[in-house]
Design a protein around this motif. Sequence first.
Motif, short mmCIF file in Angstrom:
data_model
loop_
_atom_site.label_atom_id
_atom_site.label_comp_id
_atom_site.label_asym_id
_atom_site.label_seq_id
_atom_site.Cartn_x
_atom_site.Cartn_y
_atom_site.Cartn_z
N ASN A 32 -63.28 -7.85 39.33
CA ASN A 32 -62.30 -8.08 40.39
C ASN A 32 -62.01 -6.78 41.14
OD1 ASN A 32 -60.80 -10.19 38.01
ND2 ASN A 32 -61.78 -10.91 39.86
N ALA A 33 -61.65 -6.94 42.40
CA ALA A 33 -61.20 -5.83 43.26
C ALA A 33 -62.23 -4.72 43.44
CB ALA A 33 -59.88 -5.26 42.71
N GLN A 34 -63.51 -5.08 43.52
CA GLN A 34 -64.55 -4.05 43.68
C GLN A 34 -65.10 -3.99 45.11
OE1 GLN A 34 -65.07 -1.89 41.19
NE2 GLN A 34 -63.43 -3.09 40.23
N GLY A 35 -64.95 -5.09 45.88
CA GLY A 35 -65.45 -5.05 47.27
C GLY A 35 -66.36 -6.20 47.64
N LYS A 36 -66.43 -7.22 46.78
CA LYS A 36 -67.33 -8.36 47.08
C LYS A 36 -66.83 -9.12 48.30
CE LYS A 36 -66.58 -10.24 43.02
NZ LYS A 36 -65.60 -9.27 42.48
N THR A 37 -65.56 -9.52 48.26
CA THR A 37 -65.02 -10.27 49.41
C THR A 37 -65.00 -9.39 50.65
OG1 THR A 37 -63.69 -11.60 47.91
CG2 THR A 37 -63.04 -11.64 50.21
N ASN A 38 -64.83 -8.08 50.45
CA ASN A 38 -64.82 -7.19 51.62
C ASN A 38 -66.16 -7.29 52.37
OD1 ASN A 38 -62.30 -6.42 50.89
ND2 ASN A 38 -62.87 -4.45 50.01
N PHE A 52 -60.82 -13.70 57.87
CA PHE A 52 -60.26 -14.93 57.31
C PHE A 52 -59.12 -14.60 56.35
CE2 PHE A 52 -64.03 -13.72 54.89
CZ PHE A 52 -63.59 -13.75 53.56
N ARG A 53 -58.79 -13.30 56.21
CA ARG A 53 -57.72 -12.94 55.29
C ARG A 53 -56.51 -12.33 55.98
NH1 ARG A 53 -60.24 -10.05 50.09
NH2 ARG A 53 -61.11 -8.48 51.50
N ASN A 54 -56.76 -11.37 56.89
CA ASN A 54 -55.63 -10.65 57.49
C ASN A 54 -55.50 -10.93 58.96
OD1 ASN A 54 -56.28 -8.82 55.10
ND2 ASN A 54 -54.37 -8.02 55.90
N ARG A 58 -56.30 -3.79 61.85
CA ARG A 58 -56.19 -2.40 61.40
C ARG A 58 -56.26 -2.29 59.87
NH1 ARG A 58 -53.11 -2.21 65.90
NH2 ARG A 58 -53.75 -0.67 67.44
N ASP A 59 -55.85 -3.37 59.19
CA ASP A 59 -55.92 -3.37 57.72
C ASP A 59 -57.36 -3.28 57.22
OD1 ASP A 59 -53.23 -3.76 57.79
OD2 ASP A 59 -53.31 -5.91 57.31
N LEU A 60 -58.30 -3.57 58.12
CA LEU A 60 -59.71 -3.58 57.72
C LEU A 60 -60.29 -2.16 57.62
CD1 LEU A 60 -60.86 -6.46 60.10
CD2 LEU A 60 -60.18 -6.65 57.72
N VAL A 61 -59.63 -1.23 58.31
CA VAL A 61 -60.12 0.15 58.29
C VAL A 61 -59.69 0.79 56.97
CG1 VAL A 61 -60.03 2.38 59.48
CG2 VAL A 61 -59.91 0.25 60.81
N LYS A 62 -60.65 1.48 56.34
CA LYS A 62 -60.39 2.11 55.04
C LYS A 62 -59.18 3.03 55.15
CE LYS A 62 -63.16 4.15 51.35
NZ LYS A 62 -62.37 5.20 50.79
N ASP A 315 -67.69 -17.36 49.00
CA ASP A 315 -66.94 -16.33 48.31
C ASP A 315 -66.18 -16.92 47.14
OD1 ASP A 315 -65.89 -13.83 47.78
OD2 ASP A 315 -64.12 -14.19 49.01
N ASP A 316 -66.63 -16.61 45.94
CA ASP A 316 -65.88 -17.00 44.74
C ASP A 316 -65.71 -18.49 44.56
OD1 ASP A 316 -65.02 -15.37 42.79
OD2 ASP A 316 -63.23 -14.66 43.84
N VAL A 317 -66.54 -19.31 45.16
CA VAL A 317 -66.29 -20.75 45.04
C VAL A 317 -67.04 -21.37 43.87
CG1 VAL A 317 -65.47 -21.55 47.27
CG2 VAL A 317 -67.86 -21.13 46.96
P1 ATP Z 1 -62.14 -10.45 43.37
O1 ATP Z 1 -63.22 -10.72 42.37
O2 ATP Z 1 -60.83 -10.28 42.71
O3 ATP Z 1 -62.11 -11.42 44.49
P2 ATP Z 1 -63.36 -8.51 45.17
O4 ATP Z 1 -64.49 -7.71 44.60
O5 ATP Z 1 -63.70 -9.63 46.05
O6 ATP Z 1 -62.45 -8.98 43.96
P3 ATP Z 1 -62.10 -7.30 47.43
O7 ATP Z 1 -61.18 -8.34 47.92
O8 ATP Z 1 -63.38 -7.12 48.12
O9 ATP Z 1 -62.37 -7.50 45.87
O10 ATP Z 1 -61.22 -5.96 47.45
C1 ATP Z 1 -61.61 -4.78 46.81
C2 ATP Z 1 -60.56 -3.70 46.98
O11 ATP Z 1 -60.47 -3.30 48.35
C3 ATP Z 1 -59.15 -4.03 46.53
O12 ATP Z 1 -58.84 -3.21 45.45
C4 ATP Z 1 -58.29 -3.63 47.72
O13 ATP Z 1 -57.12 -2.95 47.34
C5 ATP Z 1 -59.20 -2.70 48.49
N1 ATP Z 1 -58.85 -2.59 49.91
C6 ATP Z 1 -58.48 -3.57 50.76
N2 ATP Z 1 -58.25 -3.09 52.00
C7 ATP Z 1 -58.46 -1.76 51.92
C8 ATP Z 1 -58.37 -0.69 52.87
N3 ATP Z 1 -58.03 -0.91 54.14
N4 ATP Z 1 -58.67 0.57 52.44
C9 ATP Z 1 -59.02 0.80 51.15
N5 ATP Z 1 -59.12 -0.17 50.21
C10 ATP Z 1 -58.84 -1.42 50.58
#
Ligand code: ATP
Length: 364
Positions: A32-38, A52-54, A58-62, A315-317
């Motif tokens: 979880n929270a590694q960047g897959k959905t990103n 589809f999330r935000n 601007r939240d998309l920029v690291k 994604d995760d379905v």
């Molecule tokens: P899961 O299996 O829980 O769905 P995931 O691998 O899909 O996890 P993501 O949703 O891709 O996880 O998010 C990964 C990380 O990206 C999260 O820890 C989140 O805090 C981080 N993140 C989101 N937006 C930003 C940002 N703008 N800058 C830096 N990190 C961010």
Amino acid sequence: MQLDHIALQGFRNIGAASLDLSPKTVALVGKNAQGKTNLVEAVYLLACLKSFRNRHWRDLVKHGEKQAVISAQISGDSLPFTLKLVLDVKEGKSIYKNGVKITRLSDFLGLFRVVLFCPEHLSLIKEGPAKRRSFLDSAICQLRPYYASLLNECVKIEAQRAALLKLSRGKRTDPALFSVWDDRLAGVSVKIASIRADYVRRLQEAAPAHFSRISDGKESLSLSFISDVYREGAGEEEMKAAYLGLLSENLEGDIKYGFTGKGIHRDDLEVKIDSFSARGFASQGQQRSAVLALKLAEGEISRDMTGRPPVYLLDDVLSELDEGRRSYILSGLAGKQVILTGTDKDQLDTAHQLYFVEGGCFSS
Ligand code: ATP
Ligand code: MG
């Protein structure tokens, strides 16, 4: 249509990544929270220009970075081309096709098409109409690029009409004051409602067969479009006149509440299973089957209207579905490009390509 390569810089938690993608199934596996959905979100942005999330791009920029850049190589249509999307905290969004800046949204939408399945979609049926309208709108925007500008225009006119409604509160109002706004609102609303109705007709042709196969032919799905504006069998002028009548009938109430009560902002996609409203009566499993059927239909409509299948994003379905539904969906998408994510490698091991995702880094 396929995404051959994607490169990301400063996007969410991804500092820099560059991935070659198989034209078949690509699995992104990680905790979880590694960047897959990103990554899925970045691909979705290349098609829809919104997340589809935000709401806020601007939240998309690291965090700490000035801009995010998504670059892609796409093929499968006539000629391969590149798309680049730059999200700059100060300068805003810019898009480039083959290095040339695109200034009109309608020139961008439709260049690259996706169908997204994500866990939030599994509640599409039981949520309010807004979620189903947004499902229709995202699908249609990729197929009819000018549709997005109709939606924007409608929102603007409704805002202007709302301002006038509020100004009229407590005063004697001359209804003629509204005629210019109402005429414009009716014109654009009829266009939007007719396009939505046409899309629902296509869904009604494609989705029930999937649903009955998923439910072993035991149940049937039916879809209809509910609208204050659209009237089956009526021409544009007739619909416009009827809606203008509705607006003037409701003017007093609209003034009282300060917004337009009737309109395309209330449109809904009604889903029935065995002639009962799925929203009120369907089980979780039936709702999931209905959503999968809708999503598979969305992909087929996209292929039929353009001649090429879209790229599917799951994604995760898969982890949310039972074995029967999982294999139905994967066999239905065989031969198409599918990018899917999950935490369990064993569920994804039939993929043609596997990337491991950790801390925003991708390795094969
Ligand atoms: P899961 O299996 O829980 O769905 P995931 O691998 O899909 O996890 P993501 O949703 O891709 O996880 O998010 C990964 C990380 O990206 C999260 O820890 C989140 O805090 C981080 N993140 C989101 N937006 C930003 C940002 N703008 N800058 C830096 N990190 C961010
Ligand atoms: Mg995720």
